[in-house]
Design a protein around this motif. Structure first.
Motif, mmCIF file in Angstrom:
data_model
loop_
_atom_site.group_PDB
_atom_site.id
_atom_site.type_symbol
_atom_site.label_atom_id
_atom_site.label_comp_id
_atom_site.label_asym_id
_atom_site.label_seq_id
_atom_site.Cartn_x
_atom_site.Cartn_y
_atom_site.Cartn_z
ATOM 1 N N PRO A 10 0.847 -1.193 0.000
ATOM 2 C CA PRO A 10 0.000 0.000 0.000
ATOM 3 C C PRO A 10 0.890 1.253 0.000
ATOM 4 C CG PRO A 10 -0.773 -1.594 1.606
ATOM 5 C CD PRO A 10 0.547 -2.087 1.105
ATOM 6 N N ARG A 11 0.516 2.237 -0.781
ATOM 7 C CA ARG A 11 1.348 3.442 -0.940
ATOM 8 C C ARG A 11 1.685 4.096 0.397
ATOM 9 N NH1 ARG A 11 3.356 6.993 -4.371
ATOM 10 N NH2 ARG A 11 3.169 9.230 -4.021
ATOM 11 N N GLY A 12 0.708 4.192 1.278
ATOM 12 C CA GLY A 12 0.949 4.814 2.583
ATOM 13 C C GLY A 12 1.991 4.063 3.396
ATOM 14 N N VAL A 13 1.940 2.739 3.364
ATOM 15 C CA VAL A 13 2.924 1.919 4.087
ATOM 16 C C VAL A 13 4.300 2.124 3.482
ATOM 17 C CG1 VAL A 13 3.640 -0.457 4.600
ATOM 18 C CG2 VAL A 13 1.232 0.200 4.832
ATOM 19 N N PHE A 14 4.385 2.102 2.160
ATOM 20 C CA PHE A 14 5.679 2.279 1.487
ATOM 21 C C PHE A 14 6.300 3.630 1.840
ATOM 22 C CE2 PHE A 14 8.172 3.607 -2.267
ATOM 23 C CZ PHE A 14 9.133 2.614 -2.232
ATOM 24 N N LEU A 15 5.515 4.689 1.789
ATOM 25 C CA LEU A 15 6.028 6.028 2.118
ATOM 26 C C LEU A 15 6.443 6.117 3.579
ATOM 27 C CD1 LEU A 15 3.545 8.237 0.070
ATOM 28 C CD2 LEU A 15 5.930 7.662 -0.493
ATOM 29 N N HIS A 16 5.684 5.485 4.464
ATOM 30 C CA HIS A 16 6.032 5.467 5.887
ATOM 31 C C HIS A 16 7.380 4.769 6.096
ATOM 32 C CE1 HIS A 16 5.614 5.048 10.226
ATOM 33 N NE2 HIS A 16 5.925 3.782 10.057
ATOM 34 N N LEU A 17 7.580 3.632 5.427
ATOM 35 C CA LEU A 17 8.846 2.905 5.579
ATOM 36 C C LEU A 17 10.026 3.737 5.089
ATOM 37 C CD1 LEU A 17 7.715 -0.676 4.496
ATOM 38 C CD2 LEU A 17 8.182 0.146 6.816
ATOM 39 N N LEU A 18 9.855 4.400 3.957
ATOM 40 C CA LEU A 18 10.935 5.267 3.457
ATOM 41 C C LEU A 18 11.251 6.385 4.449
ATOM 42 C CD1 LEU A 18 10.019 5.630 -0.327
ATOM 43 C CD2 LEU A 18 11.831 4.237 0.694
ATOM 44 N N GLU A 19 10.204 6.958 5.035
ATOM 45 C CA GLU A 19 10.391 8.028 6.014
ATOM 46 C C GLU A 19 11.136 7.515 7.250
ATOM 47 O OE1 GLU A 19 7.605 10.927 8.745
ATOM 48 O OE2 GLU A 19 6.803 10.194 6.850
ATOM 49 N N ARG A 20 10.778 6.335 7.736
ATOM 50 C CA ARG A 20 11.440 5.779 8.920
ATOM 51 C C ARG A 20 12.897 5.424 8.642
ATOM 52 N NH1 ARG A 20 8.214 8.159 10.888
ATOM 53 N NH2 ARG A 20 6.546 7.513 12.259
ATOM 54 N N ILE A 21 13.192 4.928 7.451
ATOM 55 C CA ILE A 21 14.579 4.637 7.082
ATOM 56 C C ILE A 21 15.412 5.911 7.188
ATOM 57 C CG2 ILE A 21 16.093 4.064 5.129
ATOM 58 C CD1 ILE A 21 13.884 2.039 4.278
ATOM 59 N N GLN A 22 14.856 6.995 6.688
ATOM 60 C CA GLN A 22 15.566 8.267 6.718
ATOM 61 C C GLN A 22 15.644 8.835 8.140
ATOM 62 O OE1 GLN A 22 13.736 11.532 4.525
ATOM 63 N NE2 GLN A 22 15.745 11.971 3.658
ATOM 64 N N GLN A 23 14.541 8.901 8.841
ATOM 65 C CA GLN A 23 14.505 9.473 10.188
ATOM 66 C C GLN A 23 15.387 8.718 11.170
ATOM 67 O OE1 GLN A 23 10.368 9.371 11.262
ATOM 68 N NE2 GLN A 23 10.025 11.483 10.606
ATOM 69 N N ARG A 24 15.367 7.410 11.080
ATOM 70 C CA ARG A 24 16.093 6.593 12.054
ATOM 71 C C ARG A 24 17.472 6.186 11.551
ATOM 72 N NH1 ARG A 24 10.477 4.161 13.979
ATOM 73 N NH2 ARG A 24 10.022 5.917 15.340
ATOM 74 N N GLU A 25 17.849 6.777 10.408
ATOM 75 C CA GLU A 25 19.183 6.590 9.838
ATOM 76 C C GLU A 25 19.561 5.117 9.728
ATOM 77 O OE1 GLU A 25 21.435 9.076 12.509
ATOM 78 O OE2 GLU A 25 20.921 10.877 11.371
ATOM 79 N N ILE A 26 18.664 4.347 9.117
ATOM 80 C CA ILE A 26 18.920 2.926 8.891
ATOM 81 C C ILE A 26 19.960 2.805 7.783
ATOM 82 C CG2 ILE A 26 17.889 0.713 8.248
ATOM 83 C CD1 ILE A 26 16.731 1.858 10.876
ATOM 84 N N SER A 27 21.036 2.088 8.064
ATOM 85 C CA SER A 27 22.151 2.002 7.120
ATOM 86 C C SER A 27 21.856 1.036 5.975
ATOM 87 C CB SER A 27 23.417 1.545 7.845
ATOM 88 O OG SER A 27 23.300 0.175 8.201
ATOM 89 N N HIS A 28 22.634 1.199 4.916
ATOM 90 C CA HIS A 28 22.537 0.294 3.765
ATOM 91 C C HIS A 28 22.869 -1.140 4.192
ATOM 92 C CE1 HIS A 28 21.916 3.452 0.858
ATOM 93 N NE2 HIS A 28 22.912 4.129 1.405
ATOM 94 N N GLU A 29 23.805 -1.266 5.138
ATOM 95 C CA GLU A 29 24.181 -2.588 5.620
ATOM 96 C C GLU A 29 22.999 -3.282 6.297
ATOM 97 O OE1 GLU A 29 25.983 0.213 6.251
ATOM 98 O OE2 GLU A 29 27.688 -0.170 4.935
ATOM 99 N N GLN A 30 22.253 -2.536 7.097
ATOM 100 C CA GLN A 30 21.085 -3.105 7.770
ATOM 101 C C GLN A 30 20.007 -3.482 6.755
ATOM 102 O OE1 GLN A 30 20.780 -3.889 11.207
ATOM 103 N NE2 GLN A 30 22.973 -3.591 10.900
ATOM 104 N N LEU A 31 19.821 -2.637 5.753
ATOM 105 C CA LEU A 31 18.836 -2.938 4.718
ATOM 106 C C LEU A 31 19.254 -4.169 3.907
ATOM 107 C CD1 LEU A 31 17.939 0.671 3.579
ATOM 108 C CD2 LEU A 31 16.577 -0.865 5.024
ATOM 109 N N ALA A 32 20.567 -4.360 3.722
ATOM 110 C CA ALA A 32 21.055 -5.562 3.032
ATOM 111 C C ALA A 32 20.774 -6.806 3.870
ATOM 112 C CB ALA A 32 22.550 -5.436 2.734
ATOM 113 N N LEU A 33 20.935 -6.703 5.200
ATOM 114 C CA LEU A 33 20.595 -7.831 6.074
ATOM 115 C C LEU A 33 19.107 -8.149 5.979
ATOM 116 C CD1 LEU A 33 22.653 -6.974 9.295
ATOM 117 C CD2 LEU A 33 23.105 -8.814 7.650
ATOM 118 N N LEU A 34 18.285 -7.107 5.959
ATOM 119 C CA LEU A 34 16.839 -7.285 5.817
ATOM 120 C C LEU A 34 16.526 -7.985 4.491
ATOM 121 C CD1 LEU A 34 13.845 -6.856 6.503
ATOM 122 C CD2 LEU A 34 14.080 -4.531 5.551
ATOM 123 N N ALA A 35 17.126 -7.527 3.410
ATOM 124 C CA ALA A 35 16.877 -8.126 2.092
ATOM 125 C C ALA A 35 17.273 -9.598 2.082
ATOM 126 C CB ALA A 35 17.635 -7.351 1.015
ATOM 127 N N GLY A 36 18.402 -9.924 2.696
ATOM 128 C CA GLY A 36 18.834 -11.320 2.771
ATOM 129 C C GLY A 36 17.846 -12.174 3.541
#
Length: 81
Positions: A10-36
């Protein structure tokens, strides 16, 4: 038990997740762990759940990831190992 939805969020969920990644400074490394982890097609609870990573916590409900928390924040629901 549902598997996590990775497409057609859902668009709202996707936008919220992008906002939280930015606000909480989630690193690329953490996102790679999530993807794995997502590549393993994990089964999750139909209710609220969370998965701890070294630098973040992923929170969801049923098939949807709902938010990202910093590692020290409190999560609600069933912990996924």
């Amino acid at each position: 038990m549902p598997k996590i939805r990775r497409r057609n969020l859902p668009r709202g969920v996707f936008l919220h997740l992008l906002e939280r990644i930015q606000q909480r400074e989630i690193s690329h490394e953490q996102l790679a762990l999530l993807a794995g982890w997502l590549d393993t097609e994990p089964e999750v609870s139909t209710g609220k759940w969370f998965k701890r990573f070294s630098g973040m916590i992923v929170c969801g409900e049923g098939e949807l990831v709902k938010t990202f928390l910093r590692a020290g924040q409190s999560a609600v629901g069933e912990e996924i190992k």
